[in-house]
Write an enzyme that holds these catalytic residues in place. Sequence first.
Site, PDB file in Angstrom:
ATOM      1  N   HIS A  63       0.842  -1.204   0.000  1.00  0.00           N
ATOM      2  CA  HIS A  63       0.000   0.000   0.000  1.00  0.00           C
ATOM      3  C   HIS A  63       0.873   1.248   0.000  1.00  0.00           C
ATOM      4  CE1 HIS A  63      -3.912   1.957   1.718  1.00  0.00           C
ATOM      5  NE2 HIS A  63      -3.218   2.822   0.991  1.00  0.00           N
ATOM      6  N   HIS A  65       1.503   5.193  -2.121  1.00  0.00           N
ATOM      7  CA  HIS A  65       1.065   6.226  -3.063  1.00  0.00           C
ATOM      8  C   HIS A  65       2.299   6.886  -3.669  1.00  0.00           C
ATOM      9  CE1 HIS A  65      -3.104   5.956  -1.566  1.00  0.00           C
ATOM     10  NE2 HIS A  65      -2.519   5.741  -0.396  1.00  0.00           N
ATOM     11  N   ARG A  67       2.100   9.013  -6.395  1.00  0.00           N
ATOM     12  CA  ARG A  67       1.708  10.342  -6.886  1.00  0.00           C
ATOM     13  C   ARG A  67       2.087  10.607  -8.352  1.00  0.00           C
ATOM     14  NH1 ARG A  67      -1.559  10.433  -2.707  1.00  0.00           N
ATOM     15  NH2 ARG A  67      -0.676  11.153  -0.739  1.00  0.00           N
ATOM     16  N   ASN A  97      -4.836   6.279  -7.084  1.00  0.00           N
ATOM     17  CA  ASN A  97      -5.352   7.652  -7.002  1.00  0.00           C
ATOM     18  C   ASN A  97      -4.338   8.675  -7.485  1.00  0.00           C
ATOM     19  OD1 ASN A  97      -3.723   7.216  -4.747  1.00  0.00           O
ATOM     20  ND2 ASN A  97      -4.955   8.518  -3.409  1.00  0.00           N
ATOM     21  N   ASP A 155      -8.660   3.101  -3.248  1.00  0.00           N
ATOM     22  CA  ASP A 155      -8.152   3.590  -1.965  1.00  0.00           C
ATOM     23  C   ASP A 155      -8.146   5.105  -1.879  1.00  0.00           C
ATOM     24  OD1 ASP A 155      -6.818   3.058   0.652  1.00  0.00           O
ATOM     25  OD2 ASP A 155      -5.332   4.350  -0.291  1.00  0.00           O
ATOM     26  N   HIS A 182     -10.870   0.776   1.177  1.00  0.00           N
ATOM     27  CA  HIS A 182     -10.760   1.904   2.099  1.00  0.00           C
ATOM     28  C   HIS A 182     -12.109   2.008   2.797  1.00  0.00           C
ATOM     29  CE1 HIS A 182      -9.619   6.051   3.393  1.00  0.00           C
ATOM     30  NE2 HIS A 182     -10.927   6.221   3.335  1.00  0.00           N
ATOM     31  N   HIS A 235      -5.435  -0.480   5.929  1.00  0.00           N
ATOM     32  CA  HIS A 235      -5.138   0.322   7.128  1.00  0.00           C
ATOM     33  C   HIS A 235      -6.192   0.207   8.235  1.00  0.00           C
ATOM     34  CE1 HIS A 235      -7.684   2.938   4.765  1.00  0.00           C
ATOM     35  NE2 HIS A 235      -6.697   3.403   4.018  1.00  0.00           N
ATOM     36  N   ASP A 308       1.327   2.639   3.845  1.00  0.00           N
ATOM     37  CA  ASP A 308       0.400   3.675   3.371  1.00  0.00           C
ATOM     38  C   ASP A 308       1.175   4.966   3.103  1.00  0.00           C
ATOM     39  OD1 ASP A 308      -1.863   4.985   2.547  1.00  0.00           O
ATOM     40  OD2 ASP A 308      -2.807   5.102   4.516  1.00  0.00           O
ATOM     41  N   HIS A 312       3.342  14.312   0.740  1.00  0.00           N
ATOM     42  CA  HIS A 312       2.697  15.600   0.455  1.00  0.00           C
ATOM     43  C   HIS A 312       3.705  16.727   0.595  1.00  0.00           C
ATOM     44  CE1 HIS A 312      -1.427  14.256   0.064  1.00  0.00           C
ATOM     45  NE2 HIS A 312      -1.351  13.587   1.197  1.00  0.00           N
TER      46      HIS A 312
END
Length: 454
Positions: A63, A65, A67, A97, A155, A182, A235, A308, A312
């Site tokens: 899991h 991300h 980006r 995502n 997710d 999710h 999660h 997860d 950012h």
Amino acid sequence: MKAILLKGGRVIDPASGIDEVCDVILRHGEIEAVEALLSNAPDDANVIDVAGCWVMPGLIDPHVHLRDPGFPEKETIASGLRAAAAGGFSAVAAMANTSPVNDTREITAYMLERAKGVRAARLVPVSAVTRGLRGVEPVDFAAMIEAGARMFSDDGIPIDDPVILSRALEEISRLGFATSLHEEDRALSRDAALNAGEVSKRLGVSGVPVSAEAERVRRDLALAIGSGAAVHIAHASTAETFDLIRAARHHGAHVSCEVAPHHFALDETAALTWGPNAKMNPPLRSRADVEAVHEAIRDGTADMIASDHAPHDPKSKQMDSLAGYFGPGREPPRLDHELANIFEHAANGIVGLETSVGLALDLVHRSLIQPARFVAMMSLNPATLLRLEAGTLAPGAAADVTVIDPNLDWVVEPGKFLSKSRNTPFAGRRLRGKAILTLVGGEIVYDGRKGAVR
């Protein structure tokens, strides 16, 4: 490619039932042999002394991300895969995502092509369940599998329509793959920022009740029991969630679940110090829920550990407005209405690829789990979930290997992360245990002894 002999490490391979000091020979991108200590190394082998370290199948994060495409200021496929290798991961499952969403063969192909040029961890694509993550129109599941997807998930966004979800679960399972969910009832969690409790009240921000997760888990596990589909709970963070998973398994559900290091290493009070860098979804929970996560890890309810990883940039975390109110040694603020609104709109998530191993090893050092269970949770079980031929050091398997020094003391320094982002509530935390070598296909892609990716 020259053969590699990993000499004298503690080899831990639950799939093969091995937990002893051995030598491991890698040749032509595969595991050639795991043997008792050799008196003479093969003439063509590069010998690496790993005495005192653990040698295990390459770790897999189910899991993450990355980006990319869409948010290069947060992460790229290149930076994310290098961060993964530095964290000890030979493969990571990249969630859908992105922008555009990974809901077509073309986006999957783009991700895999970008990953080819990076000498680091492998990228395992996760396809969206529904187009645009809108929860309405299913993707072409068979086409996405053909393109390389190894799991399906919307997710970050729950699938609210039970009919859409039920049909998707059945079709994905018929094709032999799992769906990661999710779990969030948005009617209960809307605009909430932290776990509903004393901390959210102290800061003056909205709180999300534990029922927002548990009620959706209850519904979706009922669907899983009815269909027999392979369901994975992402999660998991509350005591009630784990109770529901235990009960569903008793009634025949094919359900697995993951826990994140931040949910077993921190509770909601971390937000008092770290502010938006401790804001995530699901939120950090109460101390009682943290203990429930520990128990789920201890008794086997939690199958795997997933970072997860959610990078950012400071702007997305609203740090320009909020940074001055939080930090070690500062008195937690009571935010006025405007600042509380800003906090509530800060992006959810923290980076985790480069801290997961150290945080998870704390479970071993505290005797919550044994080393073999650590390896199963971070390699073998994720490989099973993602339908990968990985998670083992058996002869003929791909030479994806992680070497960990379980007693290496180090301090989390976000400025040294290979990830492009720094959003972590673990800055300054002292950890014990770290990956020092990551090999993918028999090639060293991270050498922590030199502190650099090759």
